[in-house]
Motif scaffolding. Sequence first.
Motif, PDB file in Angstrom:
ATOM      1  N   LEU A 145       3.085  -4.188  10.348  1.00 51.94           N
ATOM      2  CA  LEU A 145       2.786  -3.181  11.363  1.00 51.94           C
ATOM      3  C   LEU A 145       1.518  -3.532  12.127  1.00 51.94           C
ATOM      4  O   LEU A 145       1.472  -3.420  13.365  1.00 51.94           O
ATOM      5  N   GLU A 146       0.500  -3.985  11.417  1.00 52.01           N
ATOM      6  CA  GLU A 146      -0.744  -4.351  12.110  1.00 52.01           C
ATOM      7  C   GLU A 146      -0.518  -5.509  13.067  1.00 52.01           C
ATOM      8  O   GLU A 146      -1.047  -5.523  14.193  1.00 52.01           O
ATOM      9  N   SER A 147       0.264  -6.498  12.656  1.00 54.45           N
ATOM     10  CA  SER A 147       0.528  -7.642  13.536  1.00 54.45           C
ATOM     11  C   SER A 147       1.294  -7.203  14.784  1.00 54.45           C
ATOM     12  O   SER A 147       1.039  -7.702  15.889  1.00 54.45           O
ATOM     13  N   GLU A 148       2.210  -6.269  14.631  1.00 51.43           N
ATOM     14  CA  GLU A 148       2.960  -5.784  15.794  1.00 51.43           C
ATOM     15  C   GLU A 148       2.047  -5.033  16.760  1.00 51.43           C
ATOM     16  O   GLU A 148       2.151  -5.196  17.996  1.00 51.43           O
ATOM     17  N   LEU A 149       1.121  -4.239  16.221  1.00 50.45           N
ATOM     18  CA  LEU A 149       0.178  -3.533  17.090  1.00 50.45           C
ATOM     19  C   LEU A 149      -0.768  -4.505  17.781  1.00 50.45           C
ATOM     20  O   LEU A 149      -1.097  -4.337  18.966  1.00 50.45           O
ATOM     21  N   LEU A 150      -1.186  -5.533  17.049  1.00 44.89           N
ATOM     22  CA  LEU A 150      -2.041  -6.554  17.665  1.00 44.89           C
ATOM     23  C   LEU A 150      -1.300  -7.302  18.762  1.00 44.89           C
ATOM     24  O   LEU A 150      -1.852  -7.609  19.830  1.00 44.89           O
ATOM     25  N   ARG A 151      -0.049  -7.637  18.514  1.00 45.20           N
ATOM     26  CA  ARG A 151       0.748  -8.344  19.522  1.00 45.20           C
ATOM     27  C   ARG A 151       0.891  -7.513  20.785  1.00 45.20           C
ATOM     28  O   ARG A 151       0.790  -8.021  21.911  1.00 45.20           O
ATOM     29  N   ARG A 152       1.092  -6.219  20.577  1.00 44.48           N
ATOM     30  CA  ARG A 152       1.317  -5.336  21.720  1.00 44.48           C
ATOM     31  C   ARG A 152       0.048  -5.100  22.527  1.00 44.48           C
ATOM     32  O   ARG A 152       0.100  -4.922  23.757  1.00 44.48           O
ATOM     33  N   THR A 153      -1.087  -5.099  21.848  1.00 43.23           N
ATOM     34  CA  THR A 153      -2.340  -4.767  22.541  1.00 43.23           C
ATOM     35  C   THR A 153      -3.175  -5.992  22.916  1.00 43.23           C
ATOM     36  O   THR A 153      -3.912  -5.945  23.898  1.00 43.23           O
ATOM     37  N   MET A 194       1.638   7.351  13.118  1.00 47.91           N
ATOM     38  CA  MET A 194       1.412   8.568  13.891  1.00 47.91           C
ATOM     39  C   MET A 194       0.360   8.337  14.974  1.00 47.91           C
ATOM     40  O   MET A 194       0.512   8.799  16.113  1.00 47.91           O
ATOM     41  N   ARG A 195      -0.696   7.620  14.633  1.00 44.81           N
ATOM     42  CA  ARG A 195      -1.730   7.322  15.636  1.00 44.81           C
ATOM     43  C   ARG A 195      -1.152   6.458  16.755  1.00 44.81           C
ATOM     44  O   ARG A 195      -1.487   6.637  17.933  1.00 44.81           O
ATOM     45  N   SER A 196      -0.282   5.520  16.383  1.00 46.35           N
ATOM     46  CA  SER A 196       0.322   4.654  17.397  1.00 46.35           C
ATOM     47  C   SER A 196       1.217   5.450  18.336  1.00 46.35           C
ATOM     48  O   SER A 196       1.198   5.244  19.557  1.00 46.35           O
ATOM     49  N   ARG A 197       2.005   6.381  17.762  1.00 45.28           N
ATOM     50  CA  ARG A 197       2.870   7.204  18.613  1.00 45.28           C
ATOM     51  C   ARG A 197       2.054   8.125  19.520  1.00 45.28           C
ATOM     52  O   ARG A 197       2.536   8.545  20.580  1.00 45.28           O
ATOM     53  N   ALA A 198       0.832   8.420  19.100  1.00 43.56           N
ATOM     54  CA  ALA A 198      -0.059   9.240  19.937  1.00 43.56           C
ATOM     55  C   ALA A 198      -0.866   8.379  20.907  1.00 43.56           C
ATOM     56  O   ALA A 198      -1.871   8.846  21.458  1.00 43.56           O
ATOM     57  N   ASN A 199      -0.440   7.115  21.091  1.00 45.48           N
ATOM     58  CA  ASN A 199      -1.089   6.165  22.016  1.00 45.48           C
ATOM     59  C   ASN A 199      -2.519   5.830  21.606  1.00 45.48           C
ATOM     60  O   ASN A 199      -3.382   5.569  22.452  1.00 45.48           O
ATOM     61  N   ASP A 200      -2.780   5.856  20.321  1.00 46.36           N
ATOM     62  CA  ASP A 200      -4.091   5.460  19.799  1.00 46.36           C
ATOM     63  C   ASP A 200      -3.903   4.208  18.941  1.00 46.36           C
ATOM     64  O   ASP A 200      -4.067   4.241  17.716  1.00 46.36           O
ATOM     65  N   LEU A 260      -5.144   0.463   9.447  1.00 44.86           N
ATOM     66  CA  LEU A 260      -4.448  -0.615   8.744  1.00 44.86           C
ATOM     67  C   LEU A 260      -5.416  -1.670   8.216  1.00 44.86           C
ATOM     68  O   LEU A 260      -5.192  -2.240   7.141  1.00 44.86           O
ATOM     69  N   GLU A 261      -6.483  -1.931   8.948  1.00 47.72           N
ATOM     70  CA  GLU A 261      -7.486  -2.887   8.462  1.00 47.72           C
ATOM     71  C   GLU A 261      -8.139  -2.395   7.178  1.00 47.72           C
ATOM     72  O   GLU A 261      -8.348  -3.157   6.229  1.00 47.72           O
ATOM     73  N   ARG A 262      -8.476  -1.091   7.133  1.00 49.30           N
ATOM     74  CA  ARG A 262      -9.067  -0.543   5.918  1.00 49.30           C
ATOM     75  C   ARG A 262      -8.065  -0.564   4.764  1.00 49.30           C
ATOM     76  O   ARG A 262      -8.419  -0.877   3.620  1.00 49.30           O
ATOM     77  N   ALA A 263      -6.811  -0.239   5.055  1.00 48.12           N
ATOM     78  CA  ALA A 263      -5.788  -0.247   4.004  1.00 48.12           C
ATOM     79  C   ALA A 263      -5.529  -1.662   3.505  1.00 48.12           C
ATOM     80  O   ALA A 263      -5.321  -1.880   2.302  1.00 48.12           O
ATOM     81  N   ARG A 264      -5.577  -2.634   4.411  1.00 49.35           N
ATOM     82  CA  ARG A 264      -5.320  -4.027   4.014  1.00 49.35           C
ATOM     83  C   ARG A 264      -6.398  -4.541   3.070  1.00 49.35           C
ATOM     84  O   ARG A 264      -6.139  -5.408   2.221  1.00 49.35           O
ATOM     85  N   ALA A 265      -7.593  -4.012   3.172  1.00 46.16           N
ATOM     86  CA  ALA A 265      -8.650  -4.419   2.247  1.00 46.16           C
ATOM     87  C   ALA A 265      -8.331  -3.988   0.817  1.00 46.16           C
ATOM     88  O   ALA A 265      -8.672  -4.680  -0.146  1.00 46.16           O
ATOM     89  N   ASP A 266      -7.664  -2.843   0.678  1.00 42.24           N
ATOM     90  CA  ASP A 266      -7.290  -2.359  -0.655  1.00 42.24           C
ATOM     91  C   ASP A 266      -5.936  -2.894  -1.107  1.00 42.24           C
ATOM     92  O   ASP A 266      -5.673  -2.996  -2.305  1.00 42.24           O
TER      93      ASP A 266
END
Length: 705
Positions: free
Chosen positions: A567-575, A537-543, A551-557
């Motif tokens: 999903l995190e890798s795709e956002l990193l690739r895009r940004t 949802m944050r990604s669709r809102a351009n955030d 995702l970083e906080r969730a990946r820790a758990d």
Amino acid sequence: MDQTSTKAPSDPSFRTRLIAFCGKQWPRYFFLGAIGFIIRLPAIQGQLIWDDIHLARDNPFIKSPILALEAFRHYLFLDSFSGHYRPVQNLSYMLDYFFWNTDPAGFHLSNILLHVAAGLLLYRLLTHLFGKQAGLWESDDPGSARVGALAAFVISGIWMVHPVHSAAIDYISGRADSLAFVFSAGAWLLVLRARIAKARWLKGITYLLAALGGVLALCSREIACIWILIFLVHTLAFARDIGKKAKITTILCCALVLGTYAELRRLPAARAEPGFTENWSAPVRGTLMLRALGDYGRLMVFPGNLHMERSIFYPGTYLSRASWRKTAATEYLSILGLAVLTAFIYGCARRGIGQRMRIMGTVWFFAAYLPISNIVQLNATVAEHWLYLPSVGFLLFLGGCALDLPRRFAAILTAVAAIAILALSVRSTIRSSDWSNDEMFYKRTLAAGGISARVEVNLAQIYADRGENVIAEKMLRHIVETTPDYPIARNNLASVLAHEGKAAESEALFARSAEQAKQTKNQYPRTWIAAFNLAHMRSRANDDAGAIAILERARADYPEIWELISLESELLRRTQGPLPALRLIENYTRQNWWHHAAWLAEGRLYAENNDVAQSTRALRYAALLDVHDVQALNLLAAISVGQNQLEQACATQRRAIAREPNQPRQYLMLAEILDKMGRTSEAQTARDDATRLKAIVTSPRIAAN
């Protein structure tokens, strides 16, 4: 000279010939196999339901034979707090996937064949156990062998067709029961065969195969431990032709099998935290044990109301007079359970030729019943498929009761057995149709009384997937109101609200679930989905920055959840470009070398970074990890075309066609490569194949199906 006329003996009557025919073994095996197969045929049309999606479609350990040994290093469910260690179940799915890809019909067919094999092995085992030296009943009657074979046939026939086993046969994920049954019964029969073998080498090989069967049974389902206990009870207390030395050897060999299994169970990484447990008092557990016994006894005699999500425990029973009336039937289950227990005790104490069989049946039933009796907490208070093994003991007990009836009742008993097999077969066929598709399954489960939040959420999700969001929202809001601590209902409601454009309420629900995930992940699976959806949802809102932080906080758990990393890798690739995404993916593939999707993602990122050598390496590895995947092969073919290695590209694309022969796009891609090679006639043939496949797909007859 007197001539005495002689009359030629007449041919045997039809009744005599029929009795002689039925007395042979092969017609009995044929009948058991045929009826067991035919009555379950409605299940073949069934789709993937519930856990089938995770085990028979998305399961990474079934995609390639090179992962056969790796399956022993993991629990059955990757994303779960349960400790089910069943690698052989995964191996069976691997075999199905190899031949059937993700076609549910093939998986269902395997389930049916496994159950039929279990029934035939049961018949074979019972014919041995009803022999003179097995010690299950005392009889000097010369026809006792015939009676024993008939009793084995009737018991196996009723067990084969009993509808209470539906969830173990019609449900793809339930095959662990039949797998453990096949290997356990097979191992027992191998032991019996080894005892009479003359050659020392044959005896040794047969015993080794029996031990292997025992280990495979344990690795199919934990209930195989009870098989070993039942086997030992019969060997030590009933069998007459076994000496003291052989009995001691048998105990040691069983201990070795259990020790091997214990070592295998140490291979998976231990679950970080234990699952949720109820703090039930001893009186509550005792009451639940009697209720479960009453429910199971009722189902064995009259399986009229069958459904998943059975329960005999309702915490709100005594909150009001109306709730007490609604669940009053569960109180009578305790009385029925007490009656069943009394019947077993009386049957064991009563003398007669069937006493020893009744005792063995009682041992068999209660040995398999106690682990599922609520003496310890499981994921349900009762479940029909848990009767797969105890039901044999129940039928053995009834068989022992029938042996003590006067012989004048033989014809009546035969008629009753025939009627029972016919009636149970019809009920099983009807029950198998419940699994035709997920919507029918959930609706019939709710109609039969299997009311649970899990069933209602799954049904609501079906409506949501069809775009009927208003109905889905209404159902999910009701579930959230009645079970406010159920995170899966909140997440699904938030997803529906997001599709309806109610973004603020949806994001608030996802955020609440993500915050509570640390507390709820011990009780519920896939609690990470809230963070995953919130990041979307944050990604669709351009955030994208906010999404990456979530995702970083969730990946820790949840460090092993591929969906979060993907999903995190795709956002990193895009940004930030491919390199930061690559580092994240490479860390995952180093720890999870078996994950096909991760290697595929790594290959794509290397290709985007113009590292052809590393991309080719990763994609080739991905192609090995899934015998039906074509994405890696398509990318490899494209890389070869870019390097002007057209022969290699053509060979790779033909491999892709072999894996996906019914997809027109694969032939069109081959045609483009052949055009570049100047092989125009072959390219046209490939295009013709693509056109033919498109015509088949779009024809009215196919579309109507």
